[in-house]
Design a protein around this motif. Structure first.
Motif, short mmCIF file in Angstrom:
data_model
loop_
_atom_site.label_atom_id
_atom_site.label_comp_id
_atom_site.label_asym_id
_atom_site.label_seq_id
_atom_site.Cartn_x
_atom_site.Cartn_y
_atom_site.Cartn_z
N GLY A 451 0.81 -1.21 0.00
CA GLY A 451 0.00 0.00 0.00
C GLY A 451 0.84 1.25 0.00
N ALA A 452 1.94 1.23 0.78
CA ALA A 452 2.81 2.41 0.84
C ALA A 452 3.57 2.61 -0.45
N MET A 453 4.03 1.52 -1.08
CA MET A 453 4.85 1.64 -2.29
C MET A 453 4.01 1.94 -3.53
N GLN A 454 2.72 1.67 -3.46
CA GLN A 454 1.88 1.99 -4.63
C GLN A 454 1.80 3.50 -4.87
N GLY A 455 2.19 4.29 -3.89
CA GLY A 455 2.20 5.73 -4.08
C GLY A 455 3.41 6.26 -4.82
N ILE A 456 4.38 5.38 -5.11
CA ILE A 456 5.57 5.81 -5.85
C ILE A 456 5.16 6.14 -7.28
N SER A 457 5.62 7.29 -7.76
CA SER A 457 5.20 7.72 -9.11
C SER A 457 6.37 8.37 -9.82
N GLY A 458 6.15 8.72 -11.07
CA GLY A 458 7.16 9.43 -11.84
C GLY A 458 8.01 8.51 -12.69
N GLU A 459 8.92 9.11 -13.42
CA GLU A 459 9.73 8.36 -14.38
C GLU A 459 10.69 7.39 -13.71
N LYS A 460 10.99 7.60 -12.42
CA LYS A 460 11.91 6.72 -11.71
C LYS A 460 11.18 5.64 -10.91
N ARG A 461 9.88 5.51 -11.14
CA ARG A 461 9.07 4.57 -10.35
C ARG A 461 9.64 3.16 -10.40
N ASP A 462 9.85 2.61 -11.58
CA ASP A 462 10.34 1.25 -11.71
C ASP A 462 11.70 1.08 -11.06
N LEU A 463 12.56 2.06 -11.24
CA LEU A 463 13.91 1.99 -10.67
C LEU A 463 13.84 1.90 -9.14
N ILE A 464 13.02 2.75 -8.55
CA ILE A 464 12.91 2.77 -7.08
C ILE A 464 12.30 1.46 -6.57
N ILE A 465 11.23 1.01 -7.22
CA ILE A 465 10.57 -0.24 -6.80
C ILE A 465 11.54 -1.41 -6.92
N ASN A 466 12.22 -1.52 -8.05
CA ASN A 466 13.15 -2.63 -8.26
C ASN A 466 14.27 -2.62 -7.23
N ARG A 467 14.78 -1.43 -6.95
CA ARG A 467 15.87 -1.31 -5.97
C ARG A 467 15.43 -1.77 -4.59
N GLN A 468 14.21 -1.32 -4.19
CA GLN A 468 13.72 -1.70 -2.87
C GLN A 468 13.37 -3.18 -2.81
N LEU A 469 12.83 -3.73 -3.89
CA LEU A 469 12.52 -5.16 -3.92
C LEU A 469 13.77 -6.00 -3.72
N CYS A 470 14.87 -5.57 -4.28
CA CYS A 470 16.13 -6.31 -4.08
C CYS A 470 16.48 -6.39 -2.60
N HIS A 471 16.24 -5.31 -1.87
CA HIS A 471 16.51 -5.33 -0.43
C HIS A 471 15.59 -6.32 0.28
N PHE A 472 14.30 -6.32 -0.07
CA PHE A 472 13.37 -7.25 0.55
C PHE A 472 13.74 -8.70 0.25
N PHE A 473 14.14 -9.00 -1.00
CA PHE A 473 14.55 -10.35 -1.35
C PHE A 473 15.78 -10.79 -0.56
N ARG A 474 16.72 -9.88 -0.38
CA ARG A 474 17.93 -10.24 0.37
C ARG A 474 17.62 -10.51 1.84
N ALA A 475 16.60 -9.85 2.36
CA ALA A 475 16.22 -10.08 3.75
C ALA A 475 15.50 -11.41 3.89
N ASP A 476 14.54 -11.67 3.02
CA ASP A 476 13.76 -12.91 3.09
C ASP A 476 13.06 -13.11 1.75
N ILE A 477 13.23 -14.27 1.16
CA ILE A 477 12.67 -14.54 -0.16
C ILE A 477 11.15 -14.39 -0.16
#
Length: 502
Positions: A451-477
Motif C-alpha cells: 500500500g505504501a509503495m503503490q504511491g511511488i510515481s514518476g519516471e523513476k518509479r520502476d527503478l525505485i521499486i526494483n531497488r527496494q525489492l532487491c533489499h526485501f529479497f535479500r532479507a527474506d525470499i
C-alpha cells in the motif's frame, strides 16, 4: 480592598489593573480606534506570538508526569543515584509523539512514536530520548536532514511523497530493519499506553569502581501491545485524529495509570569489542539470547499536566542531559543528537529554555551562564560570571569525573564509510524479524508495504521499486515475493538481474 480581591482582579502582564477588556477605545461611538489603547496592543501583540516554532520532528505529542520506582538492584553496573536503592522513587515526565507529521497531523499515522523521558534526579535532570522501536532508519547523523526531508513535504507539491520516501530507503539499505517495523502493524499503535519504549541507542553505565558497561534501555508496556490494522488506522484519522492524546488524558484522569516494566541489556567492553554486530550501530539490535533483559523497575504515569502548552509543548529533551553514572557510547547517531537536540531547543524556546518549569532541575544548579532572552532567575545577581574566581565557593567535584573510554584501537580522526566491510549486513536482522512474525503479521506487513509503495510515481518509479525489492529479497525470499506479487511485478527476469513492473 481585600487581598483576595487584589489577587483576582484583571491586570496587564506588567500587573496594572484595567477594566476595558472587551471594547476598544474609539473617537466617538462609531469612530476609529485610538492609538493609545495599549490594552488592545498588548492583547493582539501577544496573540501574534502565542505559537512558538513547532519541533522539526516529533511536532505533535502527548505527555504526563509520573514516577519511576526501582525494583531490582543494578548498582554493580551504575552509580547513578536514580538507581541507588530498591524502592527509590524519582519523578519523571514522559512525552510521546509522532515523528514526521505536523502538530495538526493524526495520531494514527503510520510513523514511529517518540518515547522521551525526563528523570528529575538529585544529580540533575537525565533525559532518555528514544522511540517505540529499538532501531532507527540511519546510523550517521550527517544523513539525518536528508532523511527527514523525505518524510516531510515535497518542495513542489507540498504533499507527502511516497516517491521521496522509498527513493531514500531504497538507496539506503541500512534503513530496512526500521522500515520493516514501520510497515508492520506496530507502525500504527492503538494508543501510547499500548506500545513498548526503547532508549534505542547504546549508552554507558559507570559504577562506583569507574568500570564501564554498555547498556540498552527497554520499557515494556504492562497494558499489552495493541495495534491498528492499516484499514483501522486510516478510519481513525477521520473519526478522531487526536485519539491517542484523548486516550492518555482520560485514562490518567480516571485512575487507570499506564505502567511499563523497565529493563536493561548489559554488555561489557570486552564483549563489545568482539560482538558479531557493531554494538553502537542504531540500525541493529542486541540479541536477547546473547544479552538477556534484566529487570530494573516500573514506570508509571499518574498526573496529567494542568496546561498542555506549559508542559507538553515547552518540555525540552536532549540526549546530552546525562547524570553521574550514565554516559554515552560511540553510537554515531547518539553523538549527533548530543549536538542537535540542545541546539534545536535553544532555537525553539531560547537560550534559557532550561529555566522553564517543566525543564528546570528541582535541585541546586550552579553555573556561569548569564543573560539571553527570557532570563527569569535573577541572572546570577552580583555574583561573578566567570570561573575560576576569588569570590564564590563553587568548585568542580572530582568524584564526578568520568573514566576514559577504551575503544580498543588507535583512534584516528577520519571520515569512515559507515557501511564498510563488516558493517554492511543490512539484511540478516530484518530477515530474522520477518521470520519471527506470525503468518497474519507477515501478511499485514506485506500488505502495508504494498500500500505504501503503490504511491511511488514518476519516471523513476520502476527503478525505485526494483531497488527496494532487491533489499526485501535479500532479507527474506518470501517477503520479496509477497511484495512483488502485491505490486504486480514480473520477477521472471530477476535471474538476469532485472525486474520489470506491470
Amino acid at each position: 480592598m481585600s487581598d483576595q480581591e487584589k489577587n483576582t482582579r484583571l491586570t496587564t502582564a506588567s500587573g496594572t489593573p484595567y477594566y476595558e477588556h472587551e471594547d476598544s477605545q474609539t473617537a466617538g461611538p462609531r469612530g476609529p480606534i485610538l492609538l493609545q489603547d495599549f490594552i488592545l496592543h498588548e492583547k493582539l501583540a501577544h496573540f501574534n506570538r502565542e505559537r512558538i516554532p513547532e519541533r522539526v520532528v516529533h511536532a505533535k505529542g502527548s505527555g504526563a508526569y509520573g514516577t519511576f520506582t526501582v525494583t531490582h538492584d543494578i548498582t554493580r553496573y551504575t552509580r547513578a543515584k536514580v538507581f541507588s536503592e530498591v524502592g527509590k522513587e524519582t519523578r519523571v515526565f514522559l512525552r510521546f509523539s509522532t515523528v514526521g507529521g505536523e502538530k495538526g497531523s493524526a495520531d494514527s499515522e503510520r510513523d514511529p512514536r517518540g518515547f522521551a523521558l525526563k528523570f528529575y534526579t538529585e544529580d540533575g535532570n537525565w533525559d532518555l530520548v528514544g522511540n517505540n522501536t529499538p532501531v532507527f532508519f540511519i546510523k550517521d547523523p550527517k544523513k539525518f536532514p536528508d532523511f527527514i526531508h523525505t518524510q516531510k513535504r515535497d518542495p513542489y507539491t507540498n504533499c507527502k511523497s511516497a516517491t521521496m520516501m522509498w527513493d531514500f530507503w531504497s538507496l539506503n539499505p541500512e534503513s530496512l530493519h526500521q522500515v520493516l517495523i514501520l510497515m508492520s502493524d506496530r507502525g500504527t499503535p492503538i494508543s501510547y499506553r499500548h506500545m513498548h519504549g526503547f532508549g534505542s541507542h547504546t549508552f554507558s553505565f559507570i559504577n562506583a569502581e569507574n568500570e564501564r558497561h554498555y547498556v540498552k534501555f527497554h520499557f515494556k508496556t504492562l497494558q499489552g501491545i495493541k495495534n491498528f490494522t492499516d484499514e483501522e488506522a486510516t478510519r481513525m484519522k477521520g473519526l478522531d485524529p487526536d485519539q491517542a492524546q484523548r486516550d492518555l488524558v482520560e485514562s490518567i484522569d480516571k485512575g487507570d495509570f499506564p505502567r511499563w516494566a523497565v529493563k536493561v541489556q548489559i554488555m561489557t567492553e570486552a564483549e563489545a569489542a568482539t560482538y558479531k554486530w557493531n554494538p553502537f550501530d542504531v540500525t541493529k539490535v542486541w540479541s536477547q539470547k546473547d544479552f538477556p533483559l534484566l529487570d530494573v523497575g516500573v514506570l508509571e504515569l499518574n498526573e496529567n499536566p494542568d496546561n498542555y502548552f506549559a508542559h507538553v509543548e515547552q518540555v525540552a529533551f536532549a540526549p546530552a542531559h546525562i547524570v553521574d553514572g550514565i554516559s554515552f557510547s560511540p553510537d554515531r547517531m547518539l553523538q549527533g543528537r548530543i549536538l542537535g537536540y540542545p541546539d534545536a531547543q535553544r532555537y525553539r524556546l531560547g537560550a534559557n529554555y532550561e529555566q522553564i518549569p517543566v525543564n528546570r532541575c528541582p535541585f541546586a544548579t550552579n553555573n556561569y551562564q548569564r543573560d539571553g532572552g527570557m532570563r527569569v532567575d535573577g541572572n546570577g545577581g552580583s555574583k561573578p560570571n566567570y570561573y575560576p574566581n576569588s569570590f564564590d565557593n563553587i568548585y568542580a567535584d572530582e568524584k564526578y569525573k568520568q573514566p576514559a573510554e577504551n575503544l580498543g584501537q588507535n583512534v584516528v580522526a577520519d571520515w569512515y564509510d559507515r557501511n564498510s566491510e563488516g558493517e554492511n549486513d543490512h539484511y540478516t536482522q530484518p530477515g530474522d524479524l520477518f521470520r519471527l512474525m506470525t503468518p497474519e503479521e507477515k501478511q499485514n506487513t506485506i500488505s502495508n508495504i504494498v500500500g505504501a509503495m503503490q504511491g511511488i510515481s514518476g519516471e523513476k518509479r520502476d527503478l525505485i521499486i526494483n531497488r527496494q525489492l532487491c533489499h526485501f529479497f535479500r532479507a527474506d525470499i518470501s517477503l520479496g515475493l509477497g511484495v512483488a506479487q502485491g505490486l504486480g511485478v514480473d520477477i521472471t527476469q530477476h535471474a538476469t538481474g532485472t525486474i520489470h513492473t506491470n
